[in-house]
Motif scaffolding. Structure first.
Motif, PDB file in Angstrom:
ATOM      1  N   HIS A  61     -38.802  51.237  25.044  1.00  0.00           N
ATOM      2  CA  HIS A  61     -37.986  50.369  25.890  1.00  0.00           C
ATOM      3  C   HIS A  61     -36.722  51.098  26.306  1.00  0.00           C
ATOM      4  CE1 HIS A  61     -39.791  46.269  25.118  1.00  0.00           C
ATOM      5  NE2 HIS A  61     -40.432  47.011  24.252  1.00  0.00           N
ATOM      6  N   TYR A  69     -32.903  50.026  27.888  1.00  0.00           N
ATOM      7  CA  TYR A  69     -31.919  49.042  28.314  1.00  0.00           C
ATOM      8  C   TYR A  69     -30.680  49.805  28.724  1.00  0.00           C
ATOM      9  CZ  TYR A  69     -34.407  44.921  26.569  1.00  0.00           C
ATOM     10  OH  TYR A  69     -35.325  43.916  26.381  1.00  0.00           O
ATOM     11  N   GLN A 103     -26.276  49.211  29.449  1.00  0.00           N
ATOM     12  CA  GLN A 103     -25.140  48.305  29.305  1.00  0.00           C
ATOM     13  C   GLN A 103     -24.018  48.792  30.202  1.00  0.00           C
ATOM     14  OE1 GLN A 103     -23.590  47.805  25.310  1.00  0.00           O
ATOM     15  NE2 GLN A 103     -22.716  45.805  25.822  1.00  0.00           N
ATOM     16  N   GLN A 115     -20.289  44.205  30.035  1.00  0.00           N
ATOM     17  CA  GLN A 115     -21.426  43.306  30.231  1.00  0.00           C
ATOM     18  C   GLN A 115     -22.387  43.399  29.056  1.00  0.00           C
ATOM     19  OE1 GLN A 115     -23.406  43.330  34.011  1.00  0.00           O
ATOM     20  NE2 GLN A 115     -21.548  43.877  35.129  1.00  0.00           N
ATOM     21  N   GLY A 116     -23.315  42.444  28.987  1.00  0.00           N
ATOM     22  CA  GLY A 116     -24.374  42.518  27.990  1.00  0.00           C
ATOM     23  C   GLY A 116     -25.428  43.520  28.412  1.00  0.00           C
ATOM     24  N   PRO A 117     -26.244  43.981  27.461  1.00  0.00           N
ATOM     25  CA  PRO A 117     -27.327  44.904  27.824  1.00  0.00           C
ATOM     26  C   PRO A 117     -28.275  44.288  28.849  1.00  0.00           C
ATOM     27  CG  PRO A 117     -27.003  44.863  25.446  1.00  0.00           C
ATOM     28  CD  PRO A 117     -26.182  43.748  26.018  1.00  0.00           C
ATOM     29  N   TYR A 153     -32.190  44.862  30.635  1.00  0.00           N
ATOM     30  CA  TYR A 153     -33.489  45.528  30.571  1.00  0.00           C
ATOM     31  C   TYR A 153     -33.668  46.448  31.774  1.00  0.00           C
ATOM     32  CZ  TYR A 153     -38.591  45.897  31.086  1.00  0.00           C
ATOM     33  OH  TYR A 153     -39.874  46.350  31.270  1.00  0.00           O
ATOM     34  N   TYR A 181     -29.827  52.997  26.656  1.00  0.00           N
ATOM     35  CA  TYR A 181     -30.405  52.998  25.314  1.00  0.00           C
ATOM     36  C   TYR A 181     -31.928  53.149  25.400  1.00  0.00           C
ATOM     37  CZ  TYR A 181     -25.958  50.878  23.848  1.00  0.00           C
ATOM     38  OH  TYR A 181     -24.636  50.622  23.600  1.00  0.00           O
ATOM     39  N   LEU A 222     -35.301  44.687  18.741  1.00  0.00           N
ATOM     40  CA  LEU A 222     -34.652  45.850  19.332  1.00  0.00           C
ATOM     41  C   LEU A 222     -33.633  46.423  18.360  1.00  0.00           C
ATOM     42  CD1 LEU A 222     -33.939  44.535  22.937  1.00  0.00           C
ATOM     43  CD2 LEU A 222     -35.842  45.959  22.170  1.00  0.00           C
ATOM     44  N   PHE A 267     -30.948  49.159  18.425  1.00  0.00           N
ATOM     45  CA  PHE A 267     -30.231  50.048  19.338  1.00  0.00           C
ATOM     46  C   PHE A 267     -29.654  51.240  18.590  1.00  0.00           C
ATOM     47  CE2 PHE A 267     -29.828  47.684  23.369  1.00  0.00           C
ATOM     48  CZ  PHE A 267     -30.306  46.453  22.988  1.00  0.00           C
TER      49      PHE A 267
END
Lengths: 109, 113
Positions: free
Chosen positions: A34, A36, A38, A42-44, A46, A87, A97, A99
């Motif tokens: 995966h 992601y 950020q 802000q939030g992570p 996808y 990430y 997940l 990280f």
């Protein structure tokens, strides 16, 4: 959970392609790869994920090595808005997940 | 906008206090995940709920607890707060508990003085 290794930081020029590498030599057969990102404050978010075959979506491409021990996230034309921490994460089916530190991408105009 | 909402946006409190963070998942999402992001530890998975039941636990302290309500919103309770609990707390949601995309909220910034 299997571990990933990424460079701490990378730089790119605007409108040029960016290749973000990730090593995951201990990947198991059922681990999904995966990505992601950020953005600042802000939030992570996808980006993309895959298992064995290369994957494309509107944001990026994911190239997975044949032995699955490494992968590369490809941003085809970097924009200033792509500056973020990226990430690379391995995740089992039904897993969560975990990280790592990620790669901080800077994009120069 | 991911469709996940978190309240409050900012929270300032004192050591020893208790706070509750709230998360509303995307409409129809059954799974809720909580993460903590601090400067020294990075993003850490805390706990997951699926349709009201605890599904997985990560690095969650015993002083912390969470629950997911019948309407699927979730709350993270942090008690006996310490200075080191100052962090960003993110909630994420997914339709099921499988391996695909998680949608993250904007986070709650907790400052413990």
């Amino acid at each position: 959970d299997a571990k990933t290794t990424q460079p701490n930081s990378m730089e790119s020029n605007e409108e040029e392609p960016v290749h973000l590498p990730c090593n995951h030599s201990t990947i198991s057969g059922t681990d999904y790869i995966h990505w992601y990102r950020q953005l600042p404050s802000q939030g992570p978010e996808y980006v993309i994920h895959g298992l064995t075959s290369n994957v494309n979506n509107r944001m990026a491409s994911l190239a997975i090595a044949e032995d699955r021990k490494s992968s590369t996230l490809i941003l085809h034309r970097a924009t200033l808005r792509d500056a973020a921490v990226y990430y690379c994460i391995l995740r089992d089916e039904g897993g969560n997940l975990i990280f790592g530190k990620g790669t901080k991408l800077s994009v120069k105009p | 906008d991911s469709g996940v909402t978190q309240t409050p946006k900012h929270l300032i409190t004192a050591t020893g206090q208790r706070v509750t963070l709230r998360c509303s998942p995307r409409s129809g999402d059954l799974s809720v995940y909580w993460y903590q992001q601090s400067l020294d530890q990075g993003l850490q998975f805390l706990i997951q709920y699926y349709n009201g039941e605890e599904r997985a636990k990560g690095n969650i302290l015993e002083r912390f607890s969470a629950q997911q309500f019948p309407d699927l919103h979730s709350e993270l309770n942090l008690s006996s707060l310490e200075l080191g609990d100052s962090a960003l707390y993110f909630c994420a949601s997914r339709h099921d508990d499988g391996a695909g995309e998680q949608f993250f909220g904007p986070g709650t910034r907790l400052t413990v003085l």
